[in-house]
Motif scaffolding. Sequence first.
Motif, PDB file in Angstrom:
ATOM      1  N   ARG A  47      36.777  45.623  36.228  1.00  0.00           N
ATOM      2  CA  ARG A  47      36.895  45.146  34.844  1.00  0.00           C
ATOM      3  C   ARG A  47      36.409  43.712  34.695  1.00  0.00           C
ATOM      4  N   ASP A  48      36.558  42.903  35.755  1.00  0.00           N
ATOM      5  CA  ASP A  48      36.103  41.517  35.657  1.00  0.00           C
ATOM      6  C   ASP A  48      35.126  41.196  36.777  1.00  0.00           C
ATOM      7  N   PRO A 108      37.086  28.114  42.832  1.00  0.00           N
ATOM      8  CA  PRO A 108      38.262  27.669  42.070  1.00  0.00           C
ATOM      9  C   PRO A 108      39.037  28.837  41.478  1.00  0.00           C
ATOM     10  N   LEU A 109      39.390  29.795  42.334  1.00  0.00           N
ATOM     11  CA  LEU A 109      40.082  31.002  41.893  1.00  0.00           C
ATOM     12  C   LEU A 109      41.174  31.360  42.896  1.00  0.00           C
ATOM     13  N   PRO A 110      42.242  32.008  42.441  1.00  0.00           N
ATOM     14  CA  PRO A 110      43.291  32.447  43.368  1.00  0.00           C
ATOM     15  C   PRO A 110      42.817  33.601  44.248  1.00  0.00           C
ATOM     16  N   ASP A 111      43.579  33.874  45.286  1.00  0.00           N
ATOM     17  CA  ASP A 111      43.316  35.032  46.133  1.00  0.00           C
ATOM     18  C   ASP A 111      43.368  36.316  45.297  1.00  0.00           C
ATOM     19  N   THR A 112      42.558  37.282  45.684  1.00  0.00           N
ATOM     20  CA  THR A 112      42.533  38.633  45.091  1.00  0.00           C
ATOM     21  C   THR A 112      42.609  38.594  43.569  1.00  0.00           C
ATOM     22  N   SER A 113      41.686  37.844  42.946  1.00  0.00           N
ATOM     23  CA  SER A 113      41.761  37.633  41.503  1.00  0.00           C
ATOM     24  C   SER A 113      40.595  38.224  40.720  1.00  0.00           C
ATOM     25  N   VAL A 114      39.578  38.781  41.399  1.00  0.00           N
ATOM     26  CA  VAL A 114      38.450  39.381  40.676  1.00  0.00           C
ATOM     27  C   VAL A 114      38.113  40.743  41.281  1.00  0.00           C
ATOM     28  N   GLU A 138      34.954  32.916  51.275  1.00  0.00           N
ATOM     29  CA  GLU A 138      35.619  32.643  50.000  1.00  0.00           C
ATOM     30  C   GLU A 138      35.519  33.839  49.053  1.00  0.00           C
ATOM     31  N   ILE A 139      34.360  34.482  49.041  1.00  0.00           N
ATOM     32  CA  ILE A 139      34.186  35.662  48.192  1.00  0.00           C
ATOM     33  C   ILE A 139      35.162  36.758  48.617  1.00  0.00           C
ATOM     34  N   ARG A 140      35.284  36.954  49.894  1.00  0.00           N
ATOM     35  CA  ARG A 140      36.233  37.962  50.373  1.00  0.00           C
ATOM     36  C   ARG A 140      37.662  37.587  49.983  1.00  0.00           C
ATOM     37  N   ARG A 141      37.969  36.296  50.002  1.00  0.00           N
ATOM     38  CA  ARG A 141      39.317  35.850  49.641  1.00  0.00           C
ATOM     39  C   ARG A 141      39.654  36.175  48.189  1.00  0.00           C
ATOM     40  N   VAL A 142      38.693  35.987  47.276  1.00  0.00           N
ATOM     41  CA  VAL A 142      39.005  36.159  45.853  1.00  0.00           C
ATOM     42  C   VAL A 142      38.863  37.603  45.374  1.00  0.00           C
ATOM     43  N   LEU A 143      38.205  38.451  46.150  1.00  0.00           N
ATOM     44  CA  LEU A 143      38.058  39.857  45.750  1.00  0.00           C
ATOM     45  C   LEU A 143      39.378  40.607  45.893  1.00  0.00           C
TER      46      LEU A 143
END
Length: 220
Positions: A47-48, A108-114, A138-143
Amino acid sequence: MADEQGLTEVQRRHWQDTYAAHPGMYGEDPSEPAVHAATVFRAAGARDVLELGAGHGRDALFFAREGFTVRATDFSPVGLEQLRDAARSQGVEERVATAVHDVREPLPLPDTSVDAVFAHMLLCMALSTKELHGLVGEIRRVLRPGGTFVYTVRHTGDAHYGAGTAHGDDIYEHGGFAVHFFGRELVDALADGWTLDQVHAFEEGDLPRRLWRVTQTPPR
């Protein structure tokens, strides 16, 4: 790579000047990789979308028109200002958020946020191999679990590989733009700990530029 910080600042100024001199330089139509990514993201239930290196926003705006919520980042405030203006004119400003950000720094995003991350030719900018590994981490962290990462890069089969000013680490500057050309071993290394779903070769532009479109997903 010699003088990484100096090259970074030169490239930042170059992109700022380029966007200022040529507003909407890539046109309004989305890139082929963005059209493909929208299909992949939708099939995965995303969705995002986080777009890295969004520039003036042709792909971010396309994702928004397709119904996704989009977070668009770039290190050029000029490009992002053009993106915001276009989002307002297209009536999708409520689905688009922008942030000036250098991908050498933590996202600049929390973990597992996108749900999904997209980057068209961002990873093949003047980023060292070490910086690329940090960014992919970092990409893996926020996914979120089940998320998808789609990116494109120019590769070592491109006509400009080896041309222009060499900066080391397979980075060559040609016409003012510095490019990190990817070998297949770098693609595989950046997919370590991920599932590498696809590496698709394609061409874009008048040269033409030769690229790979890479799709990878973190383990569930």
